[in-house]
Design an enzyme around this catalytic site. Structure first.
Site, PDB file in Angstrom:
ATOM      1  N   LYS A 125      63.717  26.467  42.147  1.00 28.19           N
ATOM      2  CA  LYS A 125      63.114  26.203  40.835  1.00 28.19           C
ATOM      3  C   LYS A 125      62.391  24.872  40.910  1.00 28.19           C
ATOM      4  O   LYS A 125      62.741  24.014  41.725  1.00 28.19           O
ATOM      5  CB  LYS A 125      64.203  26.143  39.760  1.00 28.19           C
ATOM      6  N   ASP A 165      57.184  29.434  34.140  1.00 29.01           N
ATOM      7  CA  ASP A 165      58.384  29.318  33.309  1.00 29.01           C
ATOM      8  C   ASP A 165      57.894  28.665  32.019  1.00 29.01           C
ATOM      9  O   ASP A 165      56.681  28.760  31.710  1.00 29.01           O
ATOM     10  CB  ASP A 165      59.476  28.470  34.017  1.00 29.01           C
TER      11      ASP A 165
HETATM   12  P1  NDP Z   1      57.044  29.879  27.054  1.00 24.06           P
HETATM   13  O1  NDP Z   1      56.610  28.505  27.343  1.00 24.06           O
HETATM   14  O2  NDP Z   1      56.039  30.987  27.083  1.00 24.06           O
HETATM   15  O3  NDP Z   1      57.741  29.915  25.603  1.00 24.06           O
HETATM   16  C1  NDP Z   1      58.851  29.129  25.330  1.00 24.06           C
HETATM   17  C2  NDP Z   1      59.224  29.304  23.881  1.00 24.06           C
HETATM   18  O4  NDP Z   1      60.442  28.624  23.629  1.00 24.06           O
HETATM   19  C3  NDP Z   1      58.206  28.719  22.919  1.00 24.06           C
HETATM   20  O5  NDP Z   1      58.241  29.436  21.710  1.00 24.06           O
HETATM   21  C4  NDP Z   1      58.740  27.296  22.740  1.00 24.06           C
HETATM   22  O6  NDP Z   1      58.336  26.700  21.508  1.00 24.06           O
HETATM   23  C5  NDP Z   1      60.210  27.524  22.726  1.00 24.06           C
HETATM   24  N1  NDP Z   1      60.903  26.337  23.254  1.00 24.06           N
HETATM   25  C6  NDP Z   1      60.792  25.793  24.494  1.00 24.06           C
HETATM   26  N2  NDP Z   1      61.552  24.703  24.606  1.00 24.06           N
HETATM   27  C7  NDP Z   1      62.150  24.555  23.418  1.00 24.06           C
HETATM   28  C8  NDP Z   1      63.070  23.615  22.908  1.00 24.06           C
HETATM   29  N3  NDP Z   1      63.517  22.582  23.670  1.00 24.06           N
HETATM   30  N4  NDP Z   1      63.503  23.774  21.626  1.00 24.06           N
HETATM   31  C9  NDP Z   1      63.060  24.790  20.871  1.00 24.06           C
HETATM   32  N5  NDP Z   1      62.175  25.729  21.300  1.00 24.06           N
HETATM   33  C10 NDP Z   1      61.740  25.601  22.554  1.00 24.06           C
HETATM   34  O7  NDP Z   1      58.270  30.176  28.032  1.00 24.06           O
HETATM   35  P2  NDP Z   1      58.866  31.564  28.497  1.00 24.06           P
HETATM   36  O8  NDP Z   1      58.799  32.536  27.390  1.00 24.06           O
HETATM   37  O9  NDP Z   1      58.259  31.898  29.805  1.00 24.06           O
HETATM   38  O10 NDP Z   1      60.376  31.158  28.799  1.00 24.06           O
HETATM   39  C11 NDP Z   1      61.395  31.203  27.794  1.00 24.06           C
HETATM   40  C12 NDP Z   1      62.757  31.202  28.453  1.00 24.06           C
HETATM   41  O11 NDP Z   1      62.864  32.342  29.327  1.00 24.06           O
HETATM   42  C13 NDP Z   1      63.078  29.999  29.339  1.00 24.06           C
HETATM   43  O12 NDP Z   1      64.459  29.730  29.281  1.00 24.06           O
HETATM   44  C14 NDP Z   1      62.746  30.489  30.735  1.00 24.06           C
HETATM   45  O13 NDP Z   1      63.426  29.783  31.728  1.00 24.06           O
HETATM   46  C15 NDP Z   1      63.224  31.929  30.626  1.00 24.06           C
HETATM   47  N6  NDP Z   1      62.661  32.852  31.600  1.00 24.06           N
HETATM   48  C16 NDP Z   1      61.311  33.054  31.685  1.00 24.06           C
HETATM   49  C17 NDP Z   1      60.803  33.955  32.593  1.00 24.06           C
HETATM   50  C18 NDP Z   1      59.348  34.294  32.638  1.00 24.06           C
HETATM   51  O14 NDP Z   1      58.983  35.226  33.386  1.00 24.06           O
HETATM   52  N7  NDP Z   1      58.490  33.622  31.905  1.00 24.06           N
HETATM   53  C19 NDP Z   1      61.684  34.642  33.552  1.00 24.06           C
HETATM   54  C20 NDP Z   1      63.090  34.428  33.325  1.00 24.06           C
HETATM   55  C21 NDP Z   1      63.541  33.533  32.406  1.00 24.06           C
HETATM   56  P3  NDP Z   1      57.083  25.671  21.483  1.00 24.06           P
HETATM   57  O15 NDP Z   1      55.875  26.547  21.521  1.00 24.06           O
HETATM   58  O16 NDP Z   1      57.242  24.918  20.217  1.00 24.06           O
HETATM   59  O17 NDP Z   1      57.248  24.811  22.702  1.00 24.06           O
END
Ligand code: NDP
Length: 445
Positions: A125, A165
């Site tokens: 990672k 991510d």
């Molecule tokens: P994105 O950046 O596309 O979206 C993240 C979302 O979570 C946004 O709505 C963001 O809000 C919110 N968010 C992020 N950090 C915080 C925080 N500290 N507090 C509150 N809201 C938060 O990321 P992904 O959708 O790709 O990833 C989401 C989760 O899924 C993560 O845990 C990631 O590790 C996991 N994941 C992702 C994969 C992938 O293929 N993308 C694969 C496996 C796991 P805002 O817009 O306000 O920042």
């Protein structure tokens, strides 16, 4: 002191400033007691000591110049955790909260997740504390170019293959890939999540969210039920949340909530995904705008309430780590929620996940439930190696096979150890067994 207790104490001593990493290690090792305390071979070869220590940690300076011509410096990381079953594979996170402990927790989880997919990929990672929010496209490009200038020397299509991510989507992967190609002169599958015209895989964008829903659907089918008519609470409004919502709607369920870091919306008529995609993917705006477009939706600011207050049958946390705590778990149980599936990595605290399980909720940990993203990334690597692209339907069918396979693997494992329905234990043991065997076979390295 048992072998597991000794390792937990040692990890606590050495990593006291990394709470997320400690949390992830404890969760996994607690499940492994029934395996490693039964057979001395693991202790004899120091397998757990090696498992909790990354093979390599790379930390580097990322200097870049903003639009006002000021020099900015961020911190970059890549943790190459375990390559016993294949090249390191795992995303890059761009978020101001990123530090070494968070990247280590994510890399550690990735080892077992990647193993569960059944594909030959090791765990890694990376990321940075750079915040792409509010930056211009040019600033993001300059940052990505600087980040890759250092990272390029440590990765390769057969050694380490990063992906996206939080904060890293198609735009960032494009800038990173362009710089890698420029530095090395090679067109190889060194990153996944690439654009469709330059080596990306159809269905990769959708894969994590779709995969989460496929896994929960397989569980529902196994108890003679389905998503039809189910009320679903989703958190996040990024890649995972959006495509989980899309698949729930396709299967006849109704998603009623979404969040971002400023708060959450509740729309009892059902989330309008076109509006969400326009706000989050096109305008890169804030979720609060949704309530100005749909008058019957309510926006609640972060701090004034939590998304888990909304009554639901199924909860899918898809934003970030530790976003669902014990109080939230109690609310979910009280409101009649029956299933929690983690789209995000470790969104549920340890106490909350145990409380959910003890209260009869089917709880699917992220390392199983969100493995569809990395599984499809591995399919992208396969397509790049054979220089072919498969159709959306082909990739989607393989994704579904991977996710139903994971459900049955963790379900069978939980039964094998006399803990039917304990999917935390099932996922940790099923993921561990393959990696442990490879480590045993390959000697003390
Ligand atoms: P994105 O950046 O596309 O979206 C993240 C979302 O979570 C946004 O709505 C963001 O809000 C919110 N968010 C992020 N950090 C915080 C925080 N500290 N507090 C509150 N809201 C938060 O990321 P992904 O959708 O790709 O990833 C989401 C989760 O899924 C993560 O845990 C990631 O590790 C996991 N994941 C992702 C994969 C992938 O293929 N993308 C694969 C496996 C796991 P805002 O817009 O306000 O920042």
């Amino acid at each position: 002191m048992s072998y597991v207790d000794r390792i937990i104490a040692d990890v606590e001593k050495k990593n006291a400033d990394q709470p997320e990493f400690l949390q992830a290690v404890k969760e996994v090792l607690e499940s492994l007691r029934v395996v490693v305390d039964r057979d001395n071979v693991y202790e004899e070869v120091g397998l757990l000591e090696r498992l909790v220590e990354p093979e390599r940690i790379i930390q580097f300076r990322v200097p870049w110049i903003d639009d006002q011509n000021r020099v900015r410096v961020n911190r970059g990381f890549r943790v190459q955790f375990n390559s016993a079953i294949g090249p390191y594979k795992g995303g890059l996170r761009f978020h101001p909260s990123v530090n070494l402990g968070i990247i280590k927790f994510l890399g550690f989880e990735q080892i077992f997740k990647n193993s569960l997919t059944g594909l030959p990929i090791g765990g890694g990672k990376g990321g940075t504390d750079f915040d792409p929010k509010g930056k211009s496209d040019n600033e993001v490009m300059r940052f990505c170019q600087s980040f890759m200038t250092e990272l390029a020397r440590h990765i390769g299509p057969d050694t380490d293959v990063p992906a996206g991510d939080i904060g890293v989507g198609g735009r960032e992967i494009g800038f990173l890939y362009g710089q890698y190609r420029r530095l090395t002169g090679e067109f190889t599958g060194v990153l996944t999540g690439k654009g469709l015209t330059w080596g990306g895989s159809l269905a990769r964008t959708e894969a994590t969210g779709y995969g989460l829903v496929y896994l929960v659907e397989e569980y529902l089918n196994s108890i003679g039920d389905s998503f039809k008519g189910k009320k679903v609470a989703v958190s996040g409004s990024g890649n995972v949340a959006i495509f989980a919502t899309q698949k729930v709607h396709e299967l006849g369920g109704k998603v009623v909530t979404m969040t971002d870091s400023n708060g959450y919306i509740h729309h009892s008529a059902g989330i309008n995904l076109d509006t969400i995609k326009e706000i989050k993917l096109v305008k890169r705006g804030r979720l609060s705008e949704y309530a100005t477009i749909h008058g019957d939706a309510v926006h609640t600011d972060a701090g004034s309430g939590k998304v888990w207050d909304a009554p639901c049958d199924i909860a899918l946390p898809c934003a970030t780590q530790n976003e669902l705590d014990l109080a939230d778990a109690k609310t979910l149980v009280q409101n009649g929620c029956k299933i929690v599936g983690e789209g995000a990595n470790m969104p549920t605290t340890l106490e909350a996940s145990l409380f959910l399980q003890e209260n009869g909720i089917a709880f699917f940990p992220g390392k199983a439930a969100n493995a569809g993203g990395v599984g499809t990334s591995a399919l992208e690597m396969s397509q790049n190696s054979e220089r072919l692209s498969w159709s959306f339907e082909e990739v989607d069918a393989m994704l579904k096979r991977i996710m139903t396979g994971i459900f049955h693997s963790i379900d069978d494992t939980s039964k094998e150890y006399g803990r039917a329905g304990d999917y935390i234990l099932g996922a940790n043991i099923a993921g561990f067994r393959k990696v442990a065997q490879a480590m045993l076979d390959q000697g003390i390295i």
